[in-house]
Each structure stands twice: as structure tokens, then as C-alpha cells.
Scaffold this active site. Structure first.
Site, PDB file in Angstrom:
ATOM      1  NE  ARG A  50      55.013  42.840  38.067  1.00 61.35           N
ATOM      2  CZ  ARG A  50      53.915  43.145  38.737  1.00 61.35           C
ATOM      3  NH1 ARG A  50      53.598  42.481  39.834  1.00 61.35           N
ATOM      4  NH2 ARG A  50      53.108  44.084  38.328  1.00 61.35           N
ATOM      5  CD  GLU A  75      46.121  48.672  40.991  1.00 64.69           C
ATOM      6  OE1 GLU A  75      46.237  49.333  39.951  1.00 64.69           O
ATOM      7  OE2 GLU A  75      46.357  47.459  41.050  1.00 64.69           O
ATOM      8  CD  GLU A 129      48.629  41.910  35.493  1.00 64.45           C
ATOM      9  OE1 GLU A 129      47.576  42.433  35.098  1.00 64.45           O
ATOM     10  OE2 GLU A 129      49.243  42.269  36.508  1.00 64.45           O
ATOM     11  CG  ASP A 172      50.988  47.274  38.912  1.00 66.58           C
ATOM     12  OD1 ASP A 172      50.677  48.140  38.094  1.00 66.58           O
ATOM     13  OD2 ASP A 172      50.226  46.382  39.304  1.00 66.58           O
TER      14      ASP A 172
HETATM   15  C1  BDP Z   1      47.596  46.352  37.781  1.00 61.88           C
HETATM   16  C2  BDP Z   1      46.194  46.127  38.209  1.00 61.88           C
HETATM   17  C3  BDP Z   1      45.410  45.277  37.268  1.00 61.88           C
HETATM   18  C4  BDP Z   1      45.567  45.800  35.864  1.00 61.88           C
HETATM   19  C5  BDP Z   1      47.026  45.838  35.509  1.00 61.88           C
HETATM   20  C6  BDP Z   1      47.291  46.538  34.200  1.00 61.88           C
HETATM   21  O1  BDP Z   1      46.228  45.541  39.479  1.00 61.88           O
HETATM   22  O2  BDP Z   1      44.089  45.290  37.705  1.00 61.88           O
HETATM   23  O3  BDP Z   1      44.871  45.034  34.958  1.00 61.88           O
HETATM   24  O4  BDP Z   1      47.752  46.576  36.449  1.00 61.88           O
HETATM   25  O5  BDP Z   1      47.737  47.675  34.259  1.00 61.88           O
HETATM   26  O6  BDP Z   1      47.991  47.521  38.410  1.00 61.88           O
HETATM   27  O7  BDP Z   1      47.100  45.964  33.145  1.00 61.88           O
END
Ligand code: BDP
Length: 710
Positions: free
Chosen positions: A336, A393, A285, A365
Site C-alpha cells: 500500500r 486518529e 477506499e 496513514d
Molecule cells: C484515514 C481515515 C479515514 C479517512 C481516510 C482519508 O481512517 O477515516 O477517510 O484516512 O484520509 O486516516 O481519506
């Protein structure tokens, strides 16, 4: 009550129960040093017994004859209090013996003695005075919390990424807060459920945490948590040597970079002698990482491992959440979900022995349902930690009640069948299956300054259960919930039954109204991850991708025709997911792309199941406010009202979810609901049909959430 004491309220037991109760006459804590967990245990026991039984027991540090509760390590007992039975204690484990007027709480180490004390207190607080004698050992050595707290310098306190209970208890204006009362209260909660470590800052880490003022602040945080046996670690930003150190590179093999990190490690150790370790998110990311310098992820992890190695037993938790959010999904084979195994499979055996790979439970995620991350099957020579989320989340952000242990246990009990041998995920992360010394659990908790810690009183059952499951993953999720309820709200049967029923219904209901059959949480994927926005899933690198069109839906992840993801599992599991017939319905659309008219094992079509499930799930949420009314007057008004408010909101938001998702797929597929409900809301008063002074009609985004679409 405002929730600040969570499950450690030590509420007074009813008079008759108290009268019948017997506890020893004094407390002996075999360590008088104030920073020691054994000392803390003595103080906590005194406080607890005073609350629960109204008895003010004296606390001493010298062994005494006669009726007493003695707390100490095995070593301290051996020196002062005579023979103990042969005890099979592992790291952090304890022995608890309650017999007549003598209670012995013996820890393998100081922390273990504190855990045994909390266990004893939990029994007393639940009115349980039975005699016991047993050893309790944790399933795994690593039982940590991750906080995603930011160091922003605006606002009074730092914000928290994916935190839903107010800002940070650790940071304010780019510095560590002066008053660390909440921090030690947090450590107390952690200790009471057996958690032994914490990473205090966001994985998207700010380099300023490493400046000299903040290093000293970190020392203060560690000091505040140490009496509770909680060790502190931090997240690192890979680029720090460049951005903070002003070097020209952050290449992990460059000598100036190595020297720079060695120096940081030395300073950290100076401030925090029992420093727990570092957590690293790299090359994911848009975060910097070793791949930027054509080095492997193992090169990156080992850089930190070697820097901290001389200073004790600190560890590197290197996250497996490595993926490219710019991945081009018009390429049909792009996935992904493949990323973690693709990146890490060949690195097994290349990590130093103080590196652990931290793996999210699923390959995407924290979705409402995911298959287990296949990476757990590939790291046989590397310790692994499973990453869970207590912060909700994708699961309603504490505005929805979702009791998570049933989800976690589905993952932990999954058998990977590595080499055709039993390989439960819980045995992999305990270190047992592959014989790893370092392994365990991490959960993103994200408590904030709100007195309820998580913003919702009921959400705290997830935090409590996380600790209990990390300690013993075979524990029963209902039994854990009942303990939590008794400690948090009292022992009345109606309270226990009400909370148990709602909580156990909550995950299935949430899955039903947000995204079922393995299509996952159909939320706004590029934004806050909260409300329904199914159309955002496709067309960007972040999406988990539904690949829905007018005729069909689901992601083909088979080897023979799809992205090849199912082939990342060991052969027996791979064969199960490869075949549409043997793929469980609840993961069907995760693994297969099928027509909306595809028949499920239930005999329903996919689309009709969608419609029905969204109605069923929302209908369950409608019952929550009514169910909750049963406890009115049985618990304090403050918490009753706050929970009632959230449940009412959830009931409404579940309808928004239901109609948004159903209308979206009806619109896309043009297949009518057999029961004629979808797209047909005669009872609804359409917003655009209303007139109200001072209001104007606006476009609603996403459009499905607007009324009157059909
Ligand atoms: C996702 C979140 C993001 C986090 C990322 C992570 O949306 O904010 O930075 O994972 O785990 O779930 O690094």
C-alpha cells in the site's frame, strides 16, 4: 473555565505588571467596514487590551495624531498615515513596530494586518512589552484546516469522521446550522495562528452539500468566517453528476459532466464570491473517481480546475491518498505504501496550474512514525501541500496526551536530496525548492461542539502549534509550547515546566508503548484505530502489514528483495533505506523483515527492545498524573480536573497497550523477556478469578487484552 476561548482568553495580568505596562491611548483601524479583517483587528485589540490590562481604548477608523496603535494594509497606510520604511512583505505578511507610544501594524493585505494584531496581542497577554520592529511573512501561501464533518440527517448535529470532541459545529440534520456563533469563534482561533482557509466537510463527501438550500448555507458559513480572513472551500464527491445531477456518467471528459460542474462552480461562486477551492478524494477506499472511467487522476483534477477557473483564484486540492483497500497482500510484492508514487509520478506536469496535490506526511496513514512520503520528491512541476493531523486518529484520540510538533518537525526537516541537492520537505511545501507559487499546509483538525474544541484542553497545543509551524516551520517546538501554555494557563513557571516536560515526553512515550522500530501504531486497523490489536494489521487491504510470524517481523520494502518501496526515494535516501546497516533503528521494521533476534545498533535484540520500550513508554505515562498534580491550585479547578481525568486514563491505557503488544509477540515468538516481566503479572487480579453479583464472564476481543492469557 471551559476552554472555549482556548489561547485567546486575554486573562488579566498581575497588578504590578499592569501598572508598569504602557500602551498607546487609542486604536486606529484603517477600515471601517464591519466585514473587513482590519475592522475585526481593531475590535479584537480593544477586547484584548480590556481583558489583559483593564484599559478601555477608544477605536476609530480615521488616522489620528498622537499616541495610537494603527492597523491597516500597506496601501491604507500610504494613503493616510505617511511614510513607512521599505518593507519586504509577502502575501499575508505583516510589519509590527512597537515604539514608545506608537504601534504600527501593517499588513501586506487585510489578513496580514489581522495576523500582526494577534501577534501584538499575544505579546501583551504574555506580559511582553518590549519594543520591536520586524517583518513576518508566512512560509507558504496555503495554510488550511480540513474538517471531516458529515451531513447525516439523524441526531441533532452531524457526526465527524475521526472527530473526538462531539458532533459538527457546521452541520445538523443534513443542513447548515442556523446559529453560526461557533463557526466564527473557530475562524477567530484560526486567524490568531495565521490559518487562512478551511474545507468544512468530510473528504468522503456527501453530494447533498451541493443542493440549493445547502449552497445558500455555505454562503452563510463563508460570511461568518470572512471577517477573520478565513476563506471557505468544500470537499466534492466525484460521482455527484450521477447521484445528484441524474446524469448517466461522471466521466470527466464527457461534455454533459463538464457542463454540470461548470454550473455548480458558477452557483458556488454566486454564494461564496471568495470561494477558496475544492478538496477531492478520488478512487481511494471505495470512493468514486476518474479511474472508474479509464481516465487519469489528472483528468479528474483538471475537470474541477477548469470549472472553477473563471471565478477567481480558487484551487483544487487533489489528494494523493489514492490506494486500493482491496489490494491482495498475499502477493508478497504488494505494498500500500507504494500507491501514491505509483499513481502520481507520471502525472507531474499534467495538472492545470490551479491544481495542488495534497500529500499525507507518510505513505500510509498518520502513523506514530512513518518515513516521509516519497511523493514529495517527484512533483517538481506541481504545487504540493502536506497533510497533517491535529485530530489524533491513531494517536490516542485526545484521550492520550501526545504533543505532535516533534513528529511534524521530523518530517518537515527531512532532506529528500532530490538531484543530490538539499531538499528539505519544509522547503518543498513552501514552494521554494521547486519554485511553486501554490504550496503549503493542510491539517485535519476536526473540532466539535465540545467547549474545549478538541475534547481535551492539552490537545489544543497541537492546533496552536500547527498554525505556528505552517507560518514558520523552523520555529522551536518548546518555545511554541511555552507561548501556548502562558496564553492558555498562565505564566507561572511551575505550570510552564510541568506542561513542557510532559508534552515533550509524550510522543516518544506513545511510540514506545504503541509500536516502535517503525512497526507503527499496532492498533485495530479496520475499526476505530484506538486500542491495541496487532493481529489486525495483516490479512486485509487496510493494514500497514507487519508480516510477523514465529521467527521474524517487519515489512521488506527493499528493491533487491522486497516491495521496492525504498527505491521510490531519490538515490541517496534510497540507498540509506535499502541497507539494513544504514536504516535508522526507528524505521527498521518499516523497511526490513528481520528475525526477532536481529541486533539493533543499541546491541539489543529486536524483541527485547520491543519488550523494554513498551515498559519504558508505559512507565512514562504513569508519571503524567503525578506530574500534573504540581499545577493543582495554580490553574482553575475545571480544567485541572478534566486534564487529570484524561491523564489518569492514559496511564491505565498505556498498561493495556504495553501488555497487549508484549504478550502478543511473546506468544508469537516464544522468546522470553530477559527481565521476566512479559506474560508474568503476579500482582494482577485476573478478571476471570473475580466474583461479582450480576456480572458474567465474556470473551474479550482481542484476546491479548484479556488478563491471564499466559
Ligand atoms: C484515514 C481515515 C479515514 C479517512 C481516510 C482519508 O481512517 O477515516 O477517510 O484516512 O484520509 O486516516 O481519506
Amino acid at each position: 473555565e471551559n476552554g472555549i476561548d482556548a489561547w485567546l482568553r486575554y486573562a488579566t495580568l498581575p497588578c504590578d505588571v499592569r501598572k508598569a505596562a504602557s500602551v498607546p491611548a487609542q486604536i486606529v483601524a484603517l477600515n471601517g467596514t464591519e466585514t473587513s479583517p482590519v475592522y475585526t483587528a481593531g475590535q479584537e485589540l480593544h477586547k484584548g487590551i480590556r481583558g489583559i490590562l483593564h484599559k478601555d481604548l477608544p477605536v476609530t477608523n480615521t488616522p489620528a495624531n498622537g499616541s495610537s496603535i494603527t492597523i491597516g494594509t500597506v496601501d491604507a497606510f500610504a494613503k493616510t498615515s505617511g511614510a513607512l520604511p521599505e518593507l519586504d512583505l509577502k502575501g499575508d505578511g505583516f510589519w509590527l513596530s512597537i515604539k514608545n507610544d506608537s504601534v504600527q501594524i501593517v499588513g501586506q493585505n487585510e489578513r496580514g494586518a489581522l495576523y500582526g494584531t494577534f501577534q501584538y496581542l499575544s505579546m501583551l497577554a504574555q506580559g511582553n512589552f518590549t519594543e520591536v520592529a520586524y517583518v513576518s511573512n508566512p512560509s507558504a501561501p496555503i495554510r488550511w484546516v480540513n474538517q471531516w464533518d458529515n451531513m447525516d440527517d439523524t441526531g441533532t448535529h452531524g457526526s465527524i469522521e475521526r472527530g473526538y470532541a462531539g458532533p459538527s459545529i457546521f452541520f445538523a440534520k443534513g443542513l447548515i446550522v442556523e446559529d453560526l456563533t461557533r463557526v466564527s469563534q473557530y475562524a477567530r482561533l484560526m486567524a490568531s495562528i495565521g490559518l487562512n482557509g478551511i474545507v468544512v466537510n468530510n473528504v468522503n463527501a456527501n453530494v447533498n452539500l451541493l443542493n440549493s438550500t445547502n449552497m445558500a448555507g455555505l454562503g452563510r458559513i463563508a460570511d461568518a468566517m470572512r471577517p477573520w480572513g478565513v476563506r471557505m472551500g468544500i470537499s466534492l464527491n466525484f460521482d455527484s453528476p450521477r447521484t445528484l445531477g441524474k446524469l448517466t456518467t461522471a466521466d470527466p471528459l464527457d461534455q454533459s459532466v463538464i457542463d454540470w460542474w461548470d454550473d455548480i462552480a458558477t452557483k458556488l461562486h454566486d454564494h461564496v464570491p471568495d470561494f477558496a477551492g475544492v478538496l477531492v478524494k478520488a478512487n481511494s477506499e471505495s470512493q468514486p473517481g476518474p479511474l472508474t472511467y479509464n481516465r487519469t487522476l489528472a483528468d479528474g483534477a483538471n475537470l474541477f480546475a477548469r470549472a472553477i477557473k473563471p471565478h477567481g483564484d480558487a484551487i483544487v486540492m487533489f489528494r494523493a491518498f489514492v490506494y486500493d483497500n482491496k489490494i491482495n497482500q498475499t502477493n508478497w510484492k504488494a505494498d500500500r505504501a507504494n500507491a501514491a508514487v505509483d499513481f502520481f509520478r507520471d502525472l507531474d506536469g499534467k495538472f492545470d496550474d490551479n491544481v495542488i496535490v495534497q500529500i499525507k506526511y507518510g505513505p500510509i496513514d498518520f502513523q506514530v512514525r512513518e518515513p516521509v512520503s516519497p511523493l514529495f520528491a517527484h512533483l517538481e512541476q506541481t504545487g504540493t501541500v502536506i497533510e497533517l493531523q491535529v485530530t489524533q486518529e491513531y494517536l490516542g484520540q485526545q484521550c492520550h496526551l501526545v504533543y505532535l510538533p516533534p513528529l511534524w518537525k521530523t518530517i518537515l526537516n527531512f532532506d529528500m536530496k532530490v538531484d543530490n541537492q538539499p531538499s528539505l520537505v519544509r522547503d518543498i511545501v513552501s514552494g521554494e525548492r521547486f519554485n511553486q507559487k501554490l504550496a503549503g499546509y493542510a491539517a485535519v483538525v476536526n473540532v466539535g461542539t465540545n467547549t474545549s474544541w478538541l475534547g481535551s484542553h492539552l490537545a489544543m497545543s497541537n492546533f496552536y502549534a500547527y498554525g505556528r509551524l505552517a507560518w514558520e516551520p523552523t520555529s522551536d517546538d518548546v518555545a511554541i509550547l511555552e507561548d501556548w501554555t502562558r496564553l492558555t494557563f498562565g505564566s507561572d513557571r511551575t505550570i510552564i515546566d510541568t506542561i513542557t516536560k510532559m508534552s515533550m515526553e509524550s510522543w516518544p512515550a506513545h511510540e514506545n508503548y504503541t509500536g516502535n522500530l517503525g512497526i507503527q501504531s499496532l492498533t485495530d486497523i479496520t475499526g476505530p484505530h484506538y486500542g491495541p490489536k496487532p493481529q489486525s494489521q495483516d490479512g486485509n487491504g487496510w493494514g500497514q502489514w507487519t508480516r510477523a510470524d514465529a521467527k521474524s517481523i517487519g515489512m521488506d520494502r527493499t528493491v533487491w528483495n522486497g516491495t521496492g518501496y525504498s527505491g521510490q526515494y531519490p538515490s541517496e535516501v534510497a540507498a540509506m533505506f535499502e541497507d539494513i546497516e544504514t536504516t535508522p533503528d526507528d524505521l527498521l521494521l518499516w523497511f526490513h523483515h528481520v528475525p526477532y533476534t536481529q541486533k539493533l545498533k543499541s546491541g539489543k535484540t529486536v524483541i527485547q527492545h520491543f519488550y523494554d520500550a513498551h515498559y519504558d513508554g508505559a512507565a512514562v505515562a504513569q508519571t503524567f498524573p503525578k506530574q500534573w498534580e504540581a499545577v493543582k491550585g495554580l490553574i482553575d479547578a475545571e480544567r485541572y480536573d478534566e486534564v487529570a481525568f484524561r491523564l489518569e486514563y492514559q496511564a491505565g491505557h498505556a498498561l493495556v497497550w504495553r501488555d497487549a503488544i508484549n504478550d502478543f509477540y511473546f506468544n508469537m515468538s516464544s522468546i522470553k523477556d530477559e527481565q521476566g516481566r512479559v506474560g508474568n503479572h503476579p500482582w494482577r487480579i485476573e478478571a476471570e478469578a473475580m466474583e461479582l453479583d450480576g456480572y458474567t464472564v465474556i470473551r474479550v476481543d482481542p484476546f491479548e487484552t484479556a488478563s491471564g492469557f499466559h
